[in-house]
Structures are given as structure tokens and as C-alpha cells.
Design an enzyme around this catalytic site. Sequence first.
Site, PDB file in Angstrom:
ATOM      1  N   HIS A 122       0.809  -1.223   0.000  1.00 17.08           N
ATOM      2  CA  HIS A 122       0.000   0.000   0.000  1.00 17.08           C
ATOM      3  C   HIS A 122       0.842   1.274   0.000  1.00 17.08           C
ATOM      4  CE1 HIS A 122      -3.694  -2.147   0.397  1.00 17.08           C
ATOM      5  NE2 HIS A 122      -3.424  -2.616   1.598  1.00 17.08           N
ATOM      6  N   ASP A 159      -3.253 -10.591  -2.301  1.00 13.78           N
ATOM      7  CA  ASP A 159      -3.793 -10.020  -1.070  1.00 13.78           C
ATOM      8  C   ASP A 159      -5.234  -9.567  -1.326  1.00 13.78           C
ATOM      9  OD1 ASP A 159      -2.524  -8.570   1.671  1.00 13.78           O
ATOM     10  OD2 ASP A 159      -4.292  -7.564   0.857  1.00 13.78           O
ATOM     11  N   HIS A 161      -6.715  -6.974  -0.388  1.00 19.93           N
ATOM     12  CA  HIS A 161      -6.791  -5.533  -0.630  1.00 19.93           C
ATOM     13  C   HIS A 161      -5.976  -5.165  -1.866  1.00 19.93           C
ATOM     14  CE1 HIS A 161      -7.397  -6.048   3.782  1.00 19.93           C
ATOM     15  NE2 HIS A 161      -8.369  -5.183   3.557  1.00 19.93           N
ATOM     16  N   ASP A 243      -5.162 -12.603   3.582  1.00 15.99           N
ATOM     17  CA  ASP A 243      -6.388 -12.087   4.172  1.00 15.99           C
ATOM     18  C   ASP A 243      -7.622 -12.360   3.313  1.00 15.99           C
ATOM     19  OD1 ASP A 243      -5.145 -10.372   2.404  1.00 15.99           O
ATOM     20  OD2 ASP A 243      -5.173  -8.637   3.732  1.00 15.99           O
TER      21      ASP A 243
END
Length: 308
Positions: A122, A159, A161, A243
Site C-alpha cells: 500500500h 492479497d 486488498h 487475508d
Amino acid sequence: MTTALITHPACLDHVNPPGHPEQVARLDYVLNALKDLPLERYEAPMAADNDLLRIHPRSHMANLRKSSPEAGWVSLDADTHMSKGSLEAAYRAAGANTKAVDLVMQGKVQNAFAAVRPPGHHAERETPMGFCLFGTVAMAAKYALDHHRLKRVAIIDFDVHHGNGTQDLTESDQRILFISSHEMPLFPGTGHAHETGAHNNVVNIPLSANTTGVMYQNIFNTQIAPQVERFKPEMIFISAGFDAHRADPLASIAFTKEDFAWITERICDLADEHCEGRIVSTLEGGYDLDALAASVAAHVTVLEARGR
């Protein structure tokens, strides 16, 4: 040939405030899950500033140094914090990635897994966010291209996200194919299919809540694998976030540890076909401790078996 595990005790010294999902125990659980696997084990070095400068301006590193506290926490945003040990942990996480690239490119190992924190996908060019300080995988990809003279590399980010930071750091570089599959809507709100990069080198695959592993297998085979096959990378990087597991508290995808093993097998297939099996994988998210440990073990077990 074998698989390298690269980590460092300093990655346990990045301490977030109590109750934060990106906690020290994540790495403890991961390392415990991997302790009996026959891996080549290495300590992560500190990343060189010159390597981080491939993706971040010098001011970004200066701001992180200035923000680093002597005690307690400094909050860079609502989700992203620094403790006294965070800066070294971030440098070790980045250094683990350059070490992994060197080991694979020198033929000392077939593939590598960096068990490090904080995560990185990120972090944008000048903005730490989403628990991340440095864009470690993007940096490693550029290091492989610039230092080892590869022509093309691919980053596969599974991931849950969207890897907005990795996209920000690679979307203008036609030597890098970035593929992100991620739940949407979800933090950080980016990663729409129409975001394709300056050279059509970005592939975003939004997933609906409750996507299962069986559903994802079809997505991988029809959308991800063909893009990699067309690009013909000379190394594959994995932003390995776990996740998307059905037990994870921060998302709503329904993968199991067996699904992560299947994904890893398919990425290994692509690496065998196009880049002599060269893979560097790096820990990103995953916030249910037991699910994280089981999923990482499944992922690295496949890497180890395919790396023999």
C-alpha cells in the site's frame, strides 16, 4: 536447488498500538509454522537507500526517519503507525527482498519467501499508508530489472486488498506487469478494472464478497495466467497476502489454505514455463493468526516442493 526463507528478528520490533490487526504475533505465528520445513534460512540485510530510491524520493525516507519515535507510537495516518523499531523493520523487510532476488538470480536457490513485516504493497511513492512504509515488492522488481538486467518481470498480488502502492510505483514502467486480484468494495478503494497503467501493464481483477476458491480458479486460468503467458516475464514476484482466507476479520472472501496452495502451484507452473522457476514471494496481509499460519505453511510448502 531449494527455497530460501529470509527474515530478521528486527521485524518483530515493529509494534503497532494495542488491538491493531497488523501485530507482532503475525510473524511469530508464521515463523513457527515454517520451523520444520527444509528451507535455506537467511537473515535479511538492511536495504540500501540507493535501492529504495528506485521507487521513493529521498524526502520519503527523510520523513520516515524524522517521524520515528524514541518511545510509544507516531501515527502517520489512522491505520499506519511507527514505533521505535519500525524503521529498521521496514529497512529489513525491503532488504529481504533484494537478498531474495540475489539468491535466486545467482542460482543459490530456486525461489524465496520473505517472512517480514511491515507489509509494503500500500505504500505509494511519497505516502506511507495501509500499515505499509516502503513499497518492498515494487522495489525488488525494479532491482531485478536494473541490477540483474532482466527485461521483464511480473508481480502477482493476491492479497485481499488492492495493491495501490505497487500500482503507483510500477504503472509507468513497461518492463513490469502488475496483476492484482482483490475484494471490491474494500480498502483502499482503488483497483478498478479500467485502471490499466501507462502501457496496459496493470491488470486489476475486482472480486465480489464470498468469492470461493473454486470461483477463483476459473478467474486465475482465464484472466491471470493468459496475461502472464503473453508478457513472458523472466521472474515472478508474489505479494502474498493471506487475508482472502474465509476466517480473516478484515474481508469477506472465502478462500482456504488449500486454495492458497493451488494458487501457488499455478504460479509455479507459470514460472517454470517462462522464467526457469524464479519466484520471490513476500508476506503482505493476513490477520487471523491461525488461518495466516496455516496458509503461509501451505504456500511455502508448495514453493519448497517445486524448488527441489
